[in-house]
Design a protein around this motif. Structure first.
Motif, PDB file in Angstrom:
ATOM      1  N   SER A 255       0.843  -1.193   0.000  1.00 30.94           N
ATOM      2  CA  SER A 255       0.000   0.000   0.000  1.00 30.94           C
ATOM      3  C   SER A 255       0.880   1.245   0.000  1.00 30.94           C
ATOM      4  CB  SER A 255      -0.929   0.009   1.216  1.00 30.94           C
ATOM      5  OG  SER A 255      -0.191   0.225   2.407  1.00 30.94           O
ATOM      6  N   SER A 256       0.320   2.354  -0.453  1.00 31.41           N
ATOM      7  CA  SER A 256       1.131   3.552  -0.669  1.00 31.41           C
ATOM      8  C   SER A 256       0.895   4.610   0.408  1.00 31.41           C
ATOM      9  CB  SER A 256       0.843   4.137  -2.048  1.00 31.41           C
ATOM     10  OG  SER A 256      -0.519   4.463  -2.151  1.00 31.41           O
ATOM     11  N   TYR A 257       1.800   5.599   0.430  1.00 28.12           N
ATOM     12  CA  TYR A 257       1.747   6.666   1.425  1.00 28.12           C
ATOM     13  C   TYR A 257       0.704   7.732   1.103  1.00 28.12           C
ATOM     14  CZ  TYR A 257       6.309   5.196   3.352  1.00 28.12           C
ATOM     15  OH  TYR A 257       7.338   4.518   3.944  1.00 28.12           O
ATOM     16  N   HIS A 258       0.489   8.026  -0.165  1.00 27.13           N
ATOM     17  CA  HIS A 258      -0.291   9.202  -0.549  1.00 27.13           C
ATOM     18  C   HIS A 258      -1.788   8.980  -0.331  1.00 27.13           C
ATOM     19  CE1 HIS A 258      -0.669   6.643  -4.129  1.00 27.13           C
ATOM     20  NE2 HIS A 258      -1.823   7.258  -4.309  1.00 27.13           N
ATOM     21  N   ASP A 259      -2.529  10.067  -0.429  1.00 28.31           N
ATOM     22  CA  ASP A 259      -3.975   9.931  -0.494  1.00 28.31           C
ATOM     23  C   ASP A 259      -4.425  10.155  -1.934  1.00 28.31           C
ATOM     24  OD1 ASP A 259      -5.323  12.704  -0.973  1.00 28.31           O
ATOM     25  OD2 ASP A 259      -3.845  13.125   0.586  1.00 28.31           O
ATOM     26  N   LEU A 260      -5.462   9.468  -2.324  1.00 26.53           N
ATOM     27  CA  LEU A 260      -6.023   9.560  -3.665  1.00 26.53           C
ATOM     28  C   LEU A 260      -7.374  10.257  -3.549  1.00 26.53           C
ATOM     29  CD1 LEU A 260      -5.741   8.789  -6.656  1.00 26.53           C
ATOM     30  CD2 LEU A 260      -6.817   6.609  -6.121  1.00 26.53           C
ATOM     31  N   ASP A 261      -7.378  11.525  -3.957  1.00 25.33           N
ATOM     32  CA  ASP A 261      -8.573  12.350  -3.826  1.00 25.33           C
ATOM     33  C   ASP A 261      -9.099  12.330  -2.393  1.00 25.33           C
ATOM     34  OD1 ASP A 261     -10.509  14.117  -4.771  1.00 25.33           O
ATOM     35  OD2 ASP A 261     -11.911  12.515  -5.279  1.00 25.33           O
ATOM     36  N   GLY A 262      -8.174  12.431  -1.442  1.00 27.37           N
ATOM     37  CA  GLY A 262      -8.534  12.515  -0.029  1.00 27.37           C
ATOM     38  C   GLY A 262      -8.562  11.195   0.710  1.00 27.37           C
ATOM     39  N   GLN A 263      -8.499  10.072  -0.006  1.00 25.52           N
ATOM     40  CA  GLN A 263      -8.551   8.764   0.648  1.00 25.52           C
ATOM     41  C   GLN A 263      -7.142   8.163   0.691  1.00 25.52           C
ATOM     42  OE1 GLN A 263     -11.313   6.805   2.020  1.00 25.52           O
ATOM     43  NE2 GLN A 263      -9.437   5.903   2.828  1.00 25.52           N
ATOM     44  N   PRO A 264      -6.518   8.055   1.881  1.00 22.79           N
ATOM     45  CA  PRO A 264      -5.183   7.455   1.955  1.00 22.79           C
ATOM     46  C   PRO A 264      -5.192   6.037   1.393  1.00 22.79           C
ATOM     47  CG  PRO A 264      -5.725   8.567   4.005  1.00 22.79           C
ATOM     48  CD  PRO A 264      -6.983   8.541   3.193  1.00 22.79           C
ATOM     49  N   GLY A 265      -4.131   5.712   0.653  1.00 21.11           N
ATOM     50  CA  GLY A 265      -4.062   4.394   0.029  1.00 21.11           C
ATOM     51  C   GLY A 265      -4.086   3.260   1.021  1.00 21.11           C
ATOM     52  N   THR A 266      -3.576   3.477   2.217  1.00 21.18           N
ATOM     53  CA  THR A 266      -3.498   2.425   3.219  1.00 21.18           C
ATOM     54  C   THR A 266      -4.841   2.174   3.896  1.00 21.18           C
ATOM     55  OG1 THR A 266      -1.169   2.940   3.540  1.00 21.18           O
ATOM     56  CG2 THR A 266      -2.205   1.705   5.287  1.00 21.18           C
ATOM     57  N   SER A 267      -5.819   3.027   3.668  1.00 12.06           N
ATOM     58  CA  SER A 267      -7.156   2.782   4.231  1.00 12.06           C
ATOM     59  C   SER A 267      -8.224   2.777   3.139  1.00 12.06           C
ATOM     60  CB  SER A 267      -7.497   3.839   5.285  1.00 12.06           C
ATOM     61  OG  SER A 267      -7.497   5.148   4.722  1.00 12.06           O
ATOM     62  N   ASP A 268      -7.805   2.506   1.898  1.00 10.09           N
ATOM     63  CA  ASP A 268      -8.722   2.548   0.754  1.00 10.09           C
ATOM     64  C   ASP A 268      -9.263   1.152   0.483  1.00 10.09           C
ATOM     65  OD1 ASP A 268     -10.013   2.834  -1.682  1.00 10.09           O
ATOM     66  OD2 ASP A 268      -8.527   4.231  -2.474  1.00 10.09           O
ATOM     67  N   ASP A 269     -10.449   0.865   1.001  1.00 11.49           N
ATOM     68  CA  ASP A 269     -11.008  -0.473   0.836  1.00 11.49           C
ATOM     69  C   ASP A 269     -11.414  -0.758  -0.605  1.00 11.49           C
ATOM     70  OD1 ASP A 269     -13.111   1.361   0.995  1.00 11.49           O
ATOM     71  OD2 ASP A 269     -14.477  -0.087   1.870  1.00 11.49           O
ATOM     72  N   ALA A 309      -6.095   3.779  13.557  1.00 14.34           N
ATOM     73  CA  ALA A 309      -5.318   3.578  12.337  1.00 14.34           C
ATOM     74  C   ALA A 309      -5.276   2.105  11.973  1.00 14.34           C
ATOM     75  CB  ALA A 309      -3.904   4.127  12.520  1.00 14.34           C
ATOM     76  N   ALA A 310      -5.051   1.252  12.954  1.00 13.33           N
ATOM     77  CA  ALA A 310      -5.028  -0.185  12.713  1.00 13.33           C
ATOM     78  C   ALA A 310      -6.365  -0.679  12.197  1.00 13.33           C
ATOM     79  CB  ALA A 310      -4.649  -0.918  13.999  1.00 13.33           C
ATOM     80  N   ALA A 311      -7.438  -0.209  12.792  1.00 10.53           N
ATOM     81  CA  ALA A 311      -8.771  -0.641  12.379  1.00 10.53           C
ATOM     82  C   ALA A 311      -9.055  -0.257  10.934  1.00 10.53           C
ATOM     83  CB  ALA A 311      -9.827  -0.029  13.304  1.00 10.53           C
ATOM     84  N   ALA A 312      -8.676   0.960  10.564  1.00  8.12           N
ATOM     85  CA  ALA A 312      -8.931   1.426   9.204  1.00  8.12           C
ATOM     86  C   ALA A 312      -8.108   0.642   8.187  1.00  8.12           C
ATOM     87  CB  ALA A 312      -8.619   2.918   9.101  1.00  8.12           C
ATOM     88  N   ALA A 313      -6.830   0.424   8.478  1.00  6.97           N
ATOM     89  CA  ALA A 313      -5.971  -0.299   7.546  1.00  6.97           C
ATOM     90  C   ALA A 313      -6.391  -1.759   7.417  1.00  6.97           C
ATOM     91  CB  ALA A 313      -4.517  -0.204   8.002  1.00  6.97           C
ATOM     92  N   LEU A 314      -6.683  -2.378   8.532  1.00  4.13           N
ATOM     93  CA  LEU A 314      -7.085  -3.784   8.517  1.00  4.13           C
ATOM     94  C   LEU A 314      -8.390  -3.973   7.753  1.00  4.13           C
ATOM     95  CD1 LEU A 314      -6.198  -6.570   9.691  1.00  4.13           C
ATOM     96  CD2 LEU A 314      -7.784  -6.126  11.574  1.00  4.13           C
ATOM     97  N   ALA A 315      -9.345  -3.099   7.978  1.00  3.42           N
ATOM     98  CA  ALA A 315     -10.626  -3.201   7.278  1.00  3.42           C
ATOM     99  C   ALA A 315     -10.459  -2.987   5.772  1.00  3.42           C
ATOM    100  CB  ALA A 315     -11.618  -2.190   7.846  1.00  3.42           C
ATOM    101  N   ALA A 316      -9.531  -2.097   5.402  1.00  2.00           N
ATOM    102  CA  ALA A 316      -9.309  -1.830   3.987  1.00  2.00           C
ATOM    103  C   ALA A 316      -8.657  -2.999   3.284  1.00  2.00           C
ATOM    104  CB  ALA A 316      -8.448  -0.580   3.823  1.00  2.00           C
ATOM    105  N   GLY A 317      -7.858  -3.777   4.016  1.00  2.00           N
ATOM    106  CA  GLY A 317      -7.220  -4.931   3.398  1.00  2.00           C
ATOM    107  C   GLY A 317      -5.729  -5.025   3.588  1.00  2.00           C
ATOM    108  N   VAL A 318      -5.133  -4.203   4.484  1.00  2.00           N
ATOM    109  CA  VAL A 318      -3.701  -4.306   4.772  1.00  2.00           C
ATOM    110  C   VAL A 318      -3.492  -5.456   5.747  1.00  2.00           C
ATOM    111  CG1 VAL A 318      -1.679  -3.172   5.755  1.00  2.00           C
ATOM    112  CG2 VAL A 318      -3.288  -1.860   4.371  1.00  2.00           C
TER     113      VAL A 318
END
Length: 768
Positions: A255-269, A309-318
């Motif tokens: 997963s990437s560091y940036h946000d894509l149109d406001g959605q960080p890549g690490t929490s982009d489900d 942060a963990a909850a968001a990343a885990l739910a997204a698929g990290v």
């Protein structure tokens, strides 16, 4: 007797599920984190990062108290500090044995390393940077390199490589341009897929990064926000990932560091689950870029705590937090125990990690901590053997691009010094190893913090190599360009020194304000030209720089992109003529430091026109490169001028070497779509091949064109092949079209997806 999860005859997923059913929550979470022994990552106030800093990056003698539940990953055991390869091989084996002994299932860690320019370890072969891979236009050679790199890593106990980078260059001011393969998604996709195949063929898990769109950052600033539409994402950023996963078989994505149109890549489900897994069918692991889970809290501010942060990343698929546990440790444990995060999400990620460990043999009954280098090898571990140096040399030689040349008689190339002639070599980079190396090469990534130690491998400089190449000439290194007066030729060596986060002129976190050569090197070139001596400019860089200031004034210009430990010899060989240059630009070279950059993939309004006073036309376009021989391009034709929207045809070209020496031409096939539903690039690469010919030799070059190669996105998740008129352009570069072949697609519009044809296969048939 052994448990079912230890049985190598059972499917990996079955074994993983069996093991998962026996695990406690703490044991599951332990598989989702990593430890970074010997790094600066230690326990800080408010953090849950276990301090594991042993001697030279090894674990402490008794890690049981720290690792009672096991460990998912081990971060960079070779790449954190300079360590003797043989000794580190032994200590890693000992660490793995202790990790296994400390948990009740005897599961070792999955050890990962960087391998962007070769195995990022002290004394390991340093390959050219990925931008040089792109300049080679040779995916088969890159695949061979990756297979050797992977074998060397596997032999010492590494399981996963954090490479390749699949970001497509959009603005070369971005410091990480050197890590990219180029500005064209087809070139990036095919070269990167070759690398993935090579790495995976050795059993090393290839990790695709950075998913996705990281190079599209605003202002070319590292970590900066990305604001691109769904079509640009689909047709530029995602294409290389699709091919590398589907055709290359990559088993991990970062997963990437940036946000894509406001959605960080690490929490982009949508990105990490809906697209990657549900639409593309990916079954491997998603790992975070280093500290990217923490950045959801600390920089993006979309989480208020490590647990959030963990909850968001885990739910997204990290699935795995790298490089060390902070969020996926006790914060996530407490959140699950409190019912704030479903344990099913933990199970999902743990199952993926355990499945990968089963595939790697890390769950087998007969698993041994002893890596092949210790069990099979005799003598010290050699990470820079001749076969790796040979392939590093071949990539370096194929990637050197001759941008401009007035020829020998005008003081250009190849150099033909008169007996005992004086040749002045100017510039501080001429006798420096640094401009050979990208920022992920060990000496520039880690070694700069250990100046007391040698680089670890032999890296001839351009000056040293040129003296060896031209023993009959008096090659003098002068610091003042004025001292070049009276020489037969003046070679100016300019470019970059890579580094990290501002410690270089190129590299991660070393973004540029403009595309002017750094550190006053433009004035150095001007001073050399003022002597009246013919000037040959050699560029050793991590990005293209504006060269319009010297257009027509230089006797020759040679471009190399951080060509690795064998780069000095490759450059000197091109200068002397021993090597006939065959590199082609993977990214255009701008004319002006401002008003650029603009990818060659621009639609009509992105090209030069009356609507703007700025001309973005590059000085040297994508795909450009000269040779010391000449080629005749004849009889270009397509077997069929009308093709159904689900069909294809063969494009043919007769190519003849009309010069007096062996040479390689890179034949490129571009697509032009005159009328489309949305704006389209004027030119888009859809095929290429390298053709080496002896003097007078002729060959027929064949491209297997399919209508799927014309597909483009009209909306999110909707890619179509539409009927209508097209042009296939057979070209020497994006700006040098040799033949135009009109074509019509007939029939109904087709919607195509992940299973579409993405590659234009080629064949070279030599004349009898």
């Amino acid at each position: 007797m052994h448990d079912p999860w230890q049985d190598p005859d059972l499917p990996a997923a079955t074994r993983a599920a069996e093991l998962l059913s026996r695990m406690t929550l703490e044991e599951k979470l332990a598989q989702l984190v990593s430890l970074w022994p010997g790094s600066d990552t230690g326990e800080e106030e408010g953090d849950d990062v276990a301090p594991m800093q042993g001697e030279l990056g090894s674990l402490p003698p008794d890690p049981a108290a720290l690792l009672p539940y096991g460990l998912g990953h081990l971060t960079r055991p070779f790449g954190t500090a300079p360590v003797d390869p043989t000794e580190k091989c032994r200590t890693l084996a000992e660490d793995q044995a202790r990790i296994a002994q400390a948990n009740r299932f005897a599961i070792p860690a999955l050890a990962h390393e960087e391998c962007l320019t070769g195995f990022a370890a002290w004394q390991a072969t340093i390959f050219p940077t990925p931008l040089a891979w792109g300049a080679s236009f040779d995916p088969e050679l890159v695949e061979r390199a990756a297979a050797l790199i992977g074998a060397s890593m596997r032999a010492v106990g590494i399981h996963q490589g954090l490479a390749p980078v699949l970001d497509v260059t959009r603005d070369p001011r971005w410091g990480r341009t050197e890590e990219t393969i180029g500005e064209d998604p087809y070139l990036v996709a095919t070269i990167a897929t070759g690398y993935v195949r090579g790495l995976e063929s050795t059993g090393i898990v290839s990790t695709l990064k950075h998913f996705a769109g990281h190079a599209h950052s605003r202002g070319a600033r590292n970590h900066a926000p990305v604001s691109i539409g769904p079509r640009e994402l689909a047709d530029i950023a995602l294409v290389p990932f699709e091919m590398a996963l589907r055709d290359g078989g990559a088993r991990s994505v970062m997963s990437s560091y940036h946000d894509l149109d406001g959605q960080p890549g690490t929490s982009d489900d949508w990105l990490l689950t809906t697209l990657l897994r549900e639409e593309w069918g990916f079954t491997g692991t998603v790992v975070s870029d280093y500290f990217a889970v923490s950045f959801l809290e600390l920089t993006h501010r979309v989480a208020g705590s490590p647990a959030e942060a963990a909850a968001a990343a885990l739910a997204a698929g990290v699935d795995v937090e790298l490089p060390a546990q902070r969020c996926y440790g006790s914060p996530l444990l407490k959140a699950v125990q409190a019912g704030e995060v479903p344990e099913a999400l933990v199970d999902r990620a743990t199952l993926r990690v355990l499945t990968q460990k089963a595939e790697l043999g890390l769950l087998d009954t007969g698993w041994s901590a002893e890596p092949p280098a210790l069990t099979d090898g005799e003598g010290p571990v050699d990470l820079d053997p001749p076969q790796l140096r040979d392939v590093a040399r071949r990539i370096a030689e194929e990637s050197v691009v001759l941008l401009a040349n007035k020829g020998t008689e005008a003081g250009g190339l190849p150099l033909r010094p008169q007996p005992d002639a004086r040749m002045a070599v100017v510039g501080p980079l001429a006798d420096d190893e640094a401009p050979m190396l990208g920022c992920y090469a060990f000496p520039r990534h880690v070694g700069v913090s250990h100046p007391e130690l040698p680089i670890g491998v032999d890296i001839p400089t351009v000056l040293e190599a040129l003296r060896g190449e031209l023993p009959e000439a008096r090659v003098e290194h002068v610091t003042d360009p004025a001292d070049a007066a009276g020489a037969q030729t003046c070679v100016v060596v300019a470019g970059d020194r890579s580094g990290l986060f501002g410690r270089g002129t190129s590299g991660e976190g070393c973004d540029a304000r403009d595309l002017e050569l750094p550190d006053g090197q433009a004035e150095l070139i001007d001073a050399a030209l003022a002597t009246g001596v013919p000037v040959v400019l050699v560029l050793l860089t991590g990005r293209p720089y504006a060269l319009g200031r010297w257009e027509g004034r230089l006797a020759a210009v040679v471009q190399a992109f951080f060509p690795g430990e064998e780069g000095g010899g490759a450059v000197a060989g091109v200068l002397s003529g021993r090597i006939n240059p065959s590199g082609r630009l993977p990214v255009g070279v701008p004319r002006h430091p401002g008003g650029q950059p603009w990818s060659y993939l621009a639609p009509p309004l992105g090209q030069v026109g009356d609507a703007s006073s700025i001309d973005p036309t590059p000085l040297y376009p994508f795909g450009h490169g000269l040779s010391y021989t000449t080629f005749d391009w004849q009889r270009a034709a397509a077997d069929a001028a009308t093709v159904p929207t689900d069909g294809g045809t063969t494009v043919r070209l007769t190519l003849t070497n009309t010069g007096d020496r062996t040479g390689t031409e890179v034949v490129q096939l571009y697509l032009h779509d005159p009328v489309a539903r949305i704006t389209r690039p004027v030119n888009r690469l859809i095929g290429y091949t390298r053709v080496e010919l002896e003097p007078g030799e002729t060959a027929e070059v064949r491209f297997d064109f399919h209508a799927d190669l014309t597909a483009y996105s009209v909306a999110r998740g909707e890619r179509v092949v539409e009927p209508g008129d097209l042009e296939l352009r057979v070209a020497a570069s994006s700006g040098d079209v040799r033949h135009v072949l009109p074509m019509a697609l007939t029939g109904s519009e087709r919607r195509v997806g992940y299973d579409r044809r993405m590659r234009c296969e080629t064949e070279v048939v030599r004349a009898a």
